[in-house]
Design an enzyme around this catalytic site. Structure first.
Site, PDB file in Angstrom:
ATOM      1  N   GLU A 142       0.841  -1.194   0.000  1.00  0.00           N
ATOM      2  CA  GLU A 142       0.000   0.000   0.000  1.00  0.00           C
ATOM      3  C   GLU A 142       0.877   1.245   0.000  1.00  0.00           C
ATOM      4  OE1 GLU A 142      -2.184  -0.566   3.646  1.00  0.00           O
ATOM      5  OE2 GLU A 142      -0.646   0.444   4.853  1.00  0.00           O
ATOM      6  N   GLY A 200       4.829   2.236  -1.263  1.00  0.00           N
ATOM      7  CA  GLY A 200       5.329   0.971  -1.798  1.00  0.00           C
ATOM      8  C   GLY A 200       4.547   0.511  -3.008  1.00  0.00           C
ATOM      9  N   ASP A 226       6.995 -11.207   6.771  1.00  0.00           N
ATOM     10  CA  ASP A 226       7.152 -10.256   7.859  1.00  0.00           C
ATOM     11  C   ASP A 226       8.639  -9.914   7.953  1.00  0.00           C
ATOM     12  OD1 ASP A 226       7.351  -8.844  10.201  1.00  0.00           O
ATOM     13  OD2 ASP A 226       6.172 -10.248  11.398  1.00  0.00           O
ATOM     14  N   TYR A 231      12.443   4.795  16.197  1.00  0.00           N
ATOM     15  CA  TYR A 231      12.145   5.064  14.790  1.00  0.00           C
ATOM     16  C   TYR A 231      13.183   6.008  14.179  1.00  0.00           C
ATOM     17  CZ  TYR A 231       9.669   6.525  10.589  1.00  0.00           C
ATOM     18  OH  TYR A 231       9.326   6.806   9.284  1.00  0.00           O
TER      19      TYR A 231
END
Length: 267
Positions: A19, A22, A67, A158
């Site tokens: 989504e 990407g 994953d 992050y």
């Protein structure tokens, strides 16, 4: 990008393809006549996108439901694409789904983020770049974030992982560019993706600033791939200069913290 397929084909691998940016990267790469391998955790969105790209562009499409926080993800992806001549790798996975302070999150979640955002790009770039160097052509596009420029409140893991991607890509540009491989660290700002909207909604906040369009972001990144090492998306002003420049580090951290508060609210 008239010679795009000659330089970056016949296969591209897009991580985080299901989504947002990407999916946009995948569609635009396919539109240039390059076959694509779509990689993401959820198989159903991958299958839908793969079917649409095959119908619209007539290229070959493979899917790898994976994953990327798995410890063996790099090896699994390398095995799944064995035998393919991969001329382009787009490392697009790795959004922050949490927006939490370090001690409020689970340490296993932070460790998985490091795996997904740092270890997998390192291993996969090492794998694909060997073939690119042997052929004297190819590209690596590492999608990072404006959070890479400084740490901030609710950004500890992050921002650290995205700083790794930024500097890693710049170093690969210096090493691999003379051997014919284009490398770009592509710095995104606030982009209109399902992941970003879900993060804002999770915290019950309304984000008022304009968001970059995912298709426009992908188009710009691919167009600038040969002009590394660093490129900002349009919401960050384009170009390649650091967002914090000569700003004192304390001020840079305060700016990042204020930006994160705007996104997720002050809780």
């Amino acid at each position: 990008m008239g010679d795009f397929a000659d330089r970056y084909g016949p296969w591209a691998v897009v991580a985080g393809a299901s989504e947002g940016t990407g999916a946009a990267f995948s569609r635009q790469i396919a539109a240039e006549g390059v076959n694509v391998v779509l990689v993401a955790r959820r198989p159903d969105p991958l299958d839908v996108l793969a079917s649409a790209i095959r119908s619209e562009e007539g290229v070959e499409v493979r899917t790898v439901p994976l994953d990327l926080s798995r410890p063996d993800a790099g090896t699994v992806l390398a095995d799944a694409t064995g035998g393919l001549e991969v001329g382009l790798y787009v490392s697009n996975a790795g959004a922050d789904p949490y927006g939490e302070r370090f001690l409020d999150g689970d340490v296993d979640d932070w460790t998985a983020m490091v795996q997904r955002n740092c270890v997998v790009p390192l291993r996969v770039c090492h794998h694909y770049a060997r073939g690119m160097v042997e052929r004297g052509r190819g590209g690596l596009l590492l999608v990072t974030s404006g959070a890479a420029w400084a740490g901030g409140d609710r950004l500890a893991t992050y921002s650290a992982t995205k700083a790794f991607d930024l500097v890693f890509g710049e170093a690969l540009w210096a090493e691999l560019g003379p051997q014919g491989v284009d490398v770009l660290s592509y710095v995104l700002g606030a982009t209109d993706t399902p992941a970003f909207r879900a993060l804002v909604a999770e915290h019950g906040n309304m984000y008022a600033a304009a968001l970059d369009d995912a298709d426009a972001v992908a188009r710009d990144g691919l167009a600038q791939l040969a002009d590394g090492p660093t490129r900002h998306a349009s919401s960050l002003g384009g170009g390649d200069a650091s967002l914090v420049g000569t700003m004192p580090r304390r001020d840079a951290v305060a700016m990042m913290s204020a930006g994160m508060t705007e996104i997720v609210g002050d809780r």
